[in-house]
Design a protein around this motif. Structure first.
Motif, PDB file in Angstrom:
ATOM      1  N   ILE A  45       0.828  -1.207   0.000  1.00  0.00           N
ATOM      2  CA  ILE A  45       0.000   0.000   0.000  1.00  0.00           C
ATOM      3  C   ILE A  45       0.863   1.257   0.000  1.00  0.00           C
ATOM      4  CG2 ILE A  45      -1.976  -1.100   1.092  1.00  0.00           C
ATOM      5  CD1 ILE A  45      -1.072   0.102   3.740  1.00  0.00           C
ATOM      6  N   ALA A  46       2.173   1.096  -0.032  1.00  0.00           N
ATOM      7  CA  ALA A  46       3.092   2.239  -0.018  1.00  0.00           C
ATOM      8  C   ALA A  46       3.060   2.955  -1.366  1.00  0.00           C
ATOM      9  CB  ALA A  46       4.512   1.757   0.285  1.00  0.00           C
ATOM     10  N   GLN A  47       3.666   4.142  -1.422  1.00  0.00           N
ATOM     11  CA  GLN A  47       3.713   4.884  -2.680  1.00  0.00           C
ATOM     12  C   GLN A  47       4.558   4.170  -3.722  1.00  0.00           C
ATOM     13  OE1 GLN A  47       5.000   8.837  -1.713  1.00  0.00           O
ATOM     14  NE2 GLN A  47       2.933   9.519  -1.234  1.00  0.00           N
ATOM     15  N   VAL A  48       5.599   3.487  -3.283  1.00  0.00           N
ATOM     16  CA  VAL A  48       6.434   2.720  -4.204  1.00  0.00           C
ATOM     17  C   VAL A  48       5.915   1.288  -4.202  1.00  0.00           C
ATOM     18  CG1 VAL A  48       8.772   1.936  -4.723  1.00  0.00           C
ATOM     19  CG2 VAL A  48       8.414   4.179  -3.667  1.00  0.00           C
ATOM     20  N   ARG A  49       5.210   0.918  -5.250  1.00  0.00           N
ATOM     21  CA  ARG A  49       4.621  -0.414  -5.346  1.00  0.00           C
ATOM     22  C   ARG A  49       4.578  -0.832  -6.807  1.00  0.00           C
ATOM     23  NH1 ARG A  49      -0.403   2.705  -3.533  1.00  0.00           N
ATOM     24  NH2 ARG A  49      -1.215   3.442  -5.499  1.00  0.00           N
ATOM     25  N   GLU A  50       4.356  -2.102  -7.030  1.00  0.00           N
ATOM     26  CA  GLU A  50       4.245  -2.575  -8.398  1.00  0.00           C
ATOM     27  C   GLU A  50       3.051  -3.505  -8.511  1.00  0.00           C
ATOM     28  OE1 GLU A  50       7.026  -6.127  -9.398  1.00  0.00           O
ATOM     29  OE2 GLU A  50       8.206  -4.681  -8.251  1.00  0.00           O
ATOM     30  N   GLN A  51       2.521  -3.579  -9.699  1.00  0.00           N
ATOM     31  CA  GLN A  51       1.379  -4.438  -9.944  1.00  0.00           C
ATOM     32  C   GLN A  51       1.864  -5.872 -10.091  1.00  0.00           C
ATOM     33  OE1 GLN A  51      -1.262  -2.995 -12.959  1.00  0.00           O
ATOM     34  NE2 GLN A  51      -2.110  -5.022 -13.334  1.00  0.00           N
TER      35      GLN A  51
END
Length: 69
Positions: A45-51
């Motif tokens: 749920i952080a700003q740095v994430r990937e699908q």
């Protein structure tokens, strides 16, 4: 000294293995159904994430945590 290590190291490994096997499992908060056509599955749920995947309408998922409903 070596004899003590020959006993202590396997014993410590056995205790660590038993503790890992008996660790508390993450309980789910229920089950939900995806109600959108397509929903991206994100790594965090952080700003740095990937699908990491996609969920489609009607798929059942286990809820492990809730945030802001």
């Amino acid at each position: 000294m070596k004899r003590k290590l020959l006993i202590a190291v396997p014993l410590l490994a056995l205790v660590a293995l038993v503790a890992w096997m008996l660790r508390p499992k993450r309980e789910t908060q229920g089950e939900a159904v995806v109600s959108e056509k397509v929903v991206p599955l994100l790594s965090s749920i952080a700003q740095v994430r990937e699908q990491v995947g996609m969920l489609h309408y009607g798929e059942r998922v286990d809820v492990i945590a809730r945030r802001n409903d």
